[in-house]
Design a protein around this motif. Sequence first.
Motif, PDB file in Angstrom:
ATOM      1  N   UNK A 208       0.836  -1.208   0.000  1.00 18.19           N
ATOM      2  CA  UNK A 208       0.000   0.000   0.000  1.00 18.19           C
ATOM      3  C   UNK A 208       0.867   1.254   0.000  1.00 18.19           C
ATOM      4  N   UNK A 209       1.903   1.257   0.825  1.00 18.34           N
ATOM      5  CA  UNK A 209       2.775   2.439   0.893  1.00 18.34           C
ATOM      6  C   UNK A 209       3.497   2.685  -0.427  1.00 18.34           C
ATOM      7  N   UNK A 210       3.894   1.610  -1.093  1.00 14.12           N
ATOM      8  CA  UNK A 210       4.597   1.743  -2.360  1.00 14.12           C
ATOM      9  C   UNK A 210       3.651   2.074  -3.513  1.00 14.12           C
ATOM     10  N   UNK A 211       2.370   1.818  -3.310  1.00 15.58           N
ATOM     11  CA  UNK A 211       1.405   2.070  -4.380  1.00 15.58           C
ATOM     12  C   UNK A 211       1.559   1.114  -5.546  1.00 15.58           C
ATOM     13  N   UNK A 212       1.882  -0.148  -5.256  1.00  9.70           N
ATOM     14  CA  UNK A 212       2.070  -1.136  -6.319  1.00  9.70           C
ATOM     15  C   UNK A 212       0.716  -1.465  -6.952  1.00  9.70           C
ATOM     16  N   UNK A 213       0.545  -1.255  -8.248  1.00  9.14           N
ATOM     17  CA  UNK A 213      -0.741  -1.554  -8.900  1.00  9.14           C
ATOM     18  C   UNK A 213      -1.074  -3.042  -8.811  1.00  9.14           C
ATOM     19  N   UNK A 214      -2.340  -3.346  -8.708  1.00  7.98           N
ATOM     20  CA  UNK A 214      -2.749  -4.749  -8.609  1.00  7.98           C
ATOM     21  C   UNK A 214      -2.320  -5.546  -9.840  1.00  7.98           C
ATOM     22  N   UNK A 215      -2.314  -4.909 -10.995  1.00 10.17           N
ATOM     23  CA  UNK A 215      -1.947  -5.634 -12.212  1.00 10.17           C
ATOM     24  C   UNK A 215      -0.471  -6.013 -12.234  1.00 10.17           C
ATOM     25  N   UNK A 216       0.320  -5.408 -11.327  1.00  7.33           N
ATOM     26  CA  UNK A 216       1.742  -5.760 -11.221  1.00  7.33           C
ATOM     27  C   UNK A 216       2.002  -6.801 -10.131  1.00  7.33           C
ATOM     28  N   UNK A 217       0.969  -7.221  -9.449  1.00  5.49           N
ATOM     29  CA  UNK A 217       1.120  -8.186  -8.363  1.00  5.49           C
ATOM     30  C   UNK A 217       0.797  -9.595  -8.862  1.00  5.49           C
TER      31      UNK A 217
END
Length: 318
Positions: A208-217
Amino acid sequence: MTPSQLKAYSAVARLGSVKAAAAELDVSEAAVSLHVGQLRKELGDPLFTRTGSGLAFTPGGLRLASRSVELLGLRDRTIQEVKQAGRGRRLLRLGASGLFAEYAAPGLIEAFTQRAADLDVELSTDGSGRFETLLVTRSLDVVIAPRDQLGGRDVQSNHFLNYEVITVAAPRHPAVSSPPSVRLLREQPWLLGPSAMERGGTVTEMLRRLGVPEQRQRIFQSHAAAIEEAKRGHGVALTVRFAVTEDLENGALARVEGPLLSGRGGWSIATLVGDRAPSSAAELCRFVATPRATRAMLQRRGAGVGRFRPAVHVTLWS
């Protein structure tokens, strides 16, 4: 009060509708109403009334709603214990968060069951944060999870171990050579274990803190599987530090450094308050804080890719 009456009333209280309760229990609405009517007569309490906005419960009705779930759980537990006793065995049902279940639970369970030849430990994981509910309903005997997920008046918990989550990648990965920008990190494939789907926890907070997009997970069946993909250079991964110490030392992995790329957490163990927890749960609560238990948890490697299953997987250790 019969189990059928309690099941019917519990479903009505939880779903807020006789019709919905009947559908869930696969019985007629008349059968549910009959069970509720019998409880009203026996207890001398209307339990609830129908209003324009739904069911309105009396104080006694609310008390019965919570107690019926506990009574049904205790009944199931008793049936299971009797069967176990007939075979000369005891069963301890342990629930754990994903990271602990994969990396620390195997060593802990092995060391703990060596002390009691008649004890089986059933391990299951749950990522919904419902640990207190699972304890109160007697679905679990003891729980190990991040300390901020445990609490409540019916539960007593004790912190016993801290851990650090770090970001790792293959040594030649672009993010390793120099501190990466947040933009670069967000563009990388993130190779994650089941803990990325859990509510709360260190891994979820870091993403959440890094703002990693769901499509990159990319979420794998186990954390070990995600780490193997990271070793092949297919992205970056999050893992507990003690689980990859050897890989960092032999160069199979490298740490990705940055201000948002590590996080700290702590595990706590919880049971029902007082003497409501089984004796084996109290034994584990005492054992988990010992140096022997700590060594067992930290020295045991993560489960193999084909061995660990998240969520509903149950493993018996004896």
